[in-house]
Enzyme design. Sequence first.
Site, PDB file in Angstrom:
ATOM      1  N   TRP A   1       0.845  -1.187   0.000  1.00  0.00           N
ATOM      2  CA  TRP A   1       0.000   0.000   0.000  1.00  0.00           C
ATOM      3  C   TRP A   1       0.885   1.244   0.000  1.00  0.00           C
ATOM      4  O   TRP A   1       1.820   1.359   0.787  1.00  0.00           O
ATOM      5  CB  TRP A   1      -0.913   0.013   1.225  1.00  0.00           C
ATOM      6  CG  TRP A   1      -1.759   1.250   1.293  1.00  0.00           C
ATOM      7  CD1 TRP A   1      -1.577   2.348   2.083  1.00  0.00           C
ATOM      8  CD2 TRP A   1      -2.914   1.512   0.491  1.00  0.00           C
ATOM      9  NE1 TRP A   1      -2.543   3.280   1.827  1.00  0.00           N
ATOM     10  CE2 TRP A   1      -3.389   2.805   0.862  1.00  0.00           C
ATOM     11  CE3 TRP A   1      -3.595   0.800  -0.494  1.00  0.00           C
ATOM     12  CZ2 TRP A   1      -4.512   3.378   0.279  1.00  0.00           C
ATOM     13  CZ3 TRP A   1      -4.715   1.382  -1.068  1.00  0.00           C
ATOM     14  CH2 TRP A   1      -5.165   2.646  -0.684  1.00  0.00           C
TER      15      TRP A   1
ATOM     16  N   ASP B   1       2.052   2.774 -20.309  1.00  0.00           N
ATOM     17  CA  ASP B   1       0.685   3.268 -20.089  1.00  0.00           C
ATOM     18  C   ASP B   1       0.741   4.392 -19.059  1.00  0.00           C
ATOM     19  O   ASP B   1      -0.023   4.425 -18.102  1.00  0.00           O
ATOM     20  CB  ASP B   1      -0.217   2.128 -19.604  1.00  0.00           C
ATOM     21  CG  ASP B   1      -1.699   2.513 -19.611  1.00  0.00           C
ATOM     22  OD1 ASP B   1      -2.062   3.543 -20.226  1.00  0.00           O
ATOM     23  OD2 ASP B   1      -2.503   1.793 -18.985  1.00  0.00           O
TER      24      ASP B   1
END
Length: 269
Positions: A75, A178
Amino acid sequence: MNLTDVTELGTSHEWRLRRGTLPDGRRVFVKQARQTIDGLFAAEANGLRWLAASGDDAPVPEVISADDTTLVLPWIETGRPTPEVAERFGRELAAVHGAGADSYGAPWPGYIAELPLDNTAGTEWPEWYAERRVLPYVRLAVERGALTARDAAEFERAAARAADAAGPPEPPARIHGDLWSGNVLWSDDRAWLVDPAAHGGHRETDLAMLALFGAPHLETIIAAYDEASPLAGGWRDRVPLHQLHPLLVHVVLFGGSYRDQALSAARRV
């Protein structure tokens, strides 16, 4: 997977997103497929590991685990984008690119969102880009009714001009593939690369993607990048060429709302 303190974060494309805590106390981000797409999470995991291998200080999160249905990453606590972090990111992105690649493409089947990405190796970027990144998505957009045959002809003309429009030859760079602004996570001290469609490509492609939907402090990122790894003259004129692929992907995924923007880029090429 045994998670506690789970928070549902919604859905994106064909996967659901969660935050949770592993038994060892690590907080993690979890992508879980709503429908299994063979090789999709493997491609993302391969790309993250390959980008991370560019250097000890690469701004890429560790892959904790990956299988056909689930991808688990640390995270990252996000913060506010600042000029100082943007300058660091520009230098670090240049270093990732500078690690290079053996060829254009990658040794694994690729994906961008849930769409297959042809990573067959190539040696000449303009031809490879036209054949592997532009024309397949023109055909797919026509099949899905998002482009007409007349539209397709515009993109085919642009693809045919790739060699003339590409600028000086560049060696294969280790690119994210991307790199729109949503795939850059800003923490208090650095920016992190996530959700890659990583492959050996042209480094200007990542910079054009950052510009496509407006990255924070973009000019600071570019200036730091250019100082660390000078860009070839005229690179701003080549931005439409490098934006053809992501715009066509958006046409395929989201329909005709991106058609005009994609056609404008093709005509500029």
